[in-house]
Design a protein around this motif. Sequence first.
Motif, mmCIF file in Angstrom:
data_model
loop_
_atom_site.group_PDB
_atom_site.id
_atom_site.type_symbol
_atom_site.label_atom_id
_atom_site.label_comp_id
_atom_site.label_asym_id
_atom_site.label_seq_id
_atom_site.Cartn_x
_atom_site.Cartn_y
_atom_site.Cartn_z
ATOM 1 N N TRP A 105 4.838 -2.394 -17.088
ATOM 2 C CA TRP A 105 5.125 -1.447 -16.012
ATOM 3 C C TRP A 105 6.151 -2.008 -15.040
ATOM 4 O O TRP A 105 7.095 -1.331 -14.654
ATOM 5 N N ILE A 106 5.974 -3.256 -14.659
ATOM 6 C CA ILE A 106 6.877 -3.803 -13.651
ATOM 7 C C ILE A 106 8.276 -3.990 -14.210
ATOM 8 O O ILE A 106 9.265 -3.853 -13.494
ATOM 9 N N ALA B 20 3.797 -8.379 -10.474
ATOM 10 C CA ALA B 20 3.036 -7.146 -10.677
ATOM 11 C C ALA B 20 1.667 -7.234 -10.025
ATOM 12 O O ALA B 20 1.223 -6.309 -9.348
ATOM 13 N N LEU B 23 1.174 -6.572 -6.365
ATOM 14 C CA LEU B 23 1.129 -5.191 -5.902
ATOM 15 C C LEU B 23 -0.298 -4.674 -5.763
ATOM 16 O O LEU B 23 -0.527 -3.641 -5.144
ATOM 17 N N ILE B 24 -1.231 -5.360 -6.348
ATOM 18 C CA ILE B 24 -2.594 -4.831 -6.315
ATOM 19 C C ILE B 24 -3.623 -5.840 -5.858
ATOM 20 O O ILE B 24 -4.817 -5.591 -5.924
ATOM 21 N N PRO B 30 -5.506 -0.706 -4.425
ATOM 22 C CA PRO B 30 -5.808 0.087 -5.618
ATOM 23 C C PRO B 30 -6.726 1.266 -5.306
ATOM 24 O O PRO B 30 -6.570 2.348 -5.887
ATOM 25 N N ASP B 67 6.009 0.562 2.047
ATOM 26 C CA ASP B 67 7.086 -0.425 1.912
ATOM 27 C C ASP B 67 7.417 -0.679 0.448
ATOM 28 O O ASP B 67 8.564 -0.929 0.092
ATOM 29 N N ASN B 68 6.404 -0.646 -0.379
ATOM 30 C CA ASN B 68 6.620 -0.900 -1.797
ATOM 31 C C ASN B 68 7.037 0.356 -2.566
ATOM 32 O O ASN B 68 7.184 0.327 -3.776
ATOM 33 N N GLY B 69 7.173 1.453 -1.846
ATOM 34 C CA GLY B 69 7.645 2.670 -2.495
ATOM 35 C C GLY B 69 6.600 3.364 -3.336
ATOM 36 O O GLY B 69 6.922 4.164 -4.215
ATOM 37 N N LEU B 70 5.325 3.079 -3.076
ATOM 38 C CA LEU B 70 4.266 3.690 -3.874
ATOM 39 C C LEU B 70 3.681 4.924 -3.190
ATOM 40 O O LEU B 70 3.069 5.765 -3.832
ATOM 41 N N LEU B 90 6.499 6.789 -8.490
ATOM 42 C CA LEU B 90 6.265 5.391 -8.842
ATOM 43 C C LEU B 90 4.787 5.037 -8.681
ATOM 44 O O LEU B 90 4.188 4.399 -9.549
ATOM 45 N N SER B 93 2.763 6.550 -11.442
ATOM 46 C CA SER B 93 2.890 5.847 -12.718
ATOM 47 C C SER B 93 2.074 4.555 -12.708
ATOM 48 O O SER B 93 1.543 4.140 -13.735
ATOM 49 N N LEU B 94 1.966 3.945 -11.537
ATOM 50 C CA LEU B 94 1.146 2.726 -11.443
ATOM 51 C C LEU B 94 -0.331 3.047 -11.640
ATOM 52 O O LEU B 94 -1.059 2.329 -12.328
#
Lengths: 121, 121
Positions: A105-106, B20, B23-24, B30, B67-70, B90, B93-94
């Motif tokens: 994904w990344i 990756a 991000l979580i 999450p 900030d992370n665009g999520l 985005l 999709s995550l």
Amino acid sequence: MNTATHARQQPVADCQLRAATDLIVHTWDPVVLATLRAGPLRRRDLRSTVGGLSDKVLTETLHRLTDNGLVTRRALAQSPARVDYALTSLGESLVDGPLRSLGTWIVENSEQLMLAQQARR
Amino acid sequence: MNTATHARQQPVADCQLRAATDLIVHTWDPVVLATLRAGPLRRRDLRSTVGGLSDKVLTETLHRLTDNGLVTRRALAQSPARVDYALTSLGESLVDGPLRSLGTWIVENSEQLMLAQQARR
DNA sequence: CCGTATCCCTTAAGATACTG
DNA sequence: CAGTATCTTAAGGGATACGG
């Protein structure tokens, strides 16, 4: 990082997801797992292959991973001591499934992620 | 949790994977993402739906995610204020990819994980 | 070589009070 | 209702020295 703390609260949206992420939140856990995917390694080789982590942290990481049933430890009675670490089938499935999914994904979305980070400034 | 710190070291096995997981790794990220998957929510609804997180932590989480665009933030000029939060494509999709993969994995392997934990004692 | 024992620093996160 | 400001605590992680 204590799941129980959250679990006590009733309406938490998705505790399974939290339980799952708890398995990979520790900095070096995913890296060590991914490294072991290629095959068993001695402690020192694991350390040098991964690089950049202290003895203490490596020990903590390996304890956690073995406690979670993702890695097995095999000690050979020798002098100097020789110890091998290897993934369990459970560990393999974690690497091949979710961790690989994250990696893929990344890579696929690195461009968008970079843009988002730039926009921060 | 600073990627740059690790990145400085040369032989780190898989930096993409580290990027990756960064991000979580934050406890509520999450959960918030998964909660928003069903659709946009106001801040207060998001807080009550998730449950168990403070105002401060919710703010931090949302800042990080935007900030992370999520996640996107949409403020309506009203009084009292009204703000909606929604996933970006985005973010979707995550959730649909890696996070769902994690959730599925832990459900499928919960039994083995329980056994491993019991063996600890 | 394998692992433990300290010490130190940084940061996540909880609790709470307060402002626009 | 949305968000900020403090204060506090707990824990991860780095560095290093030492023991089996």
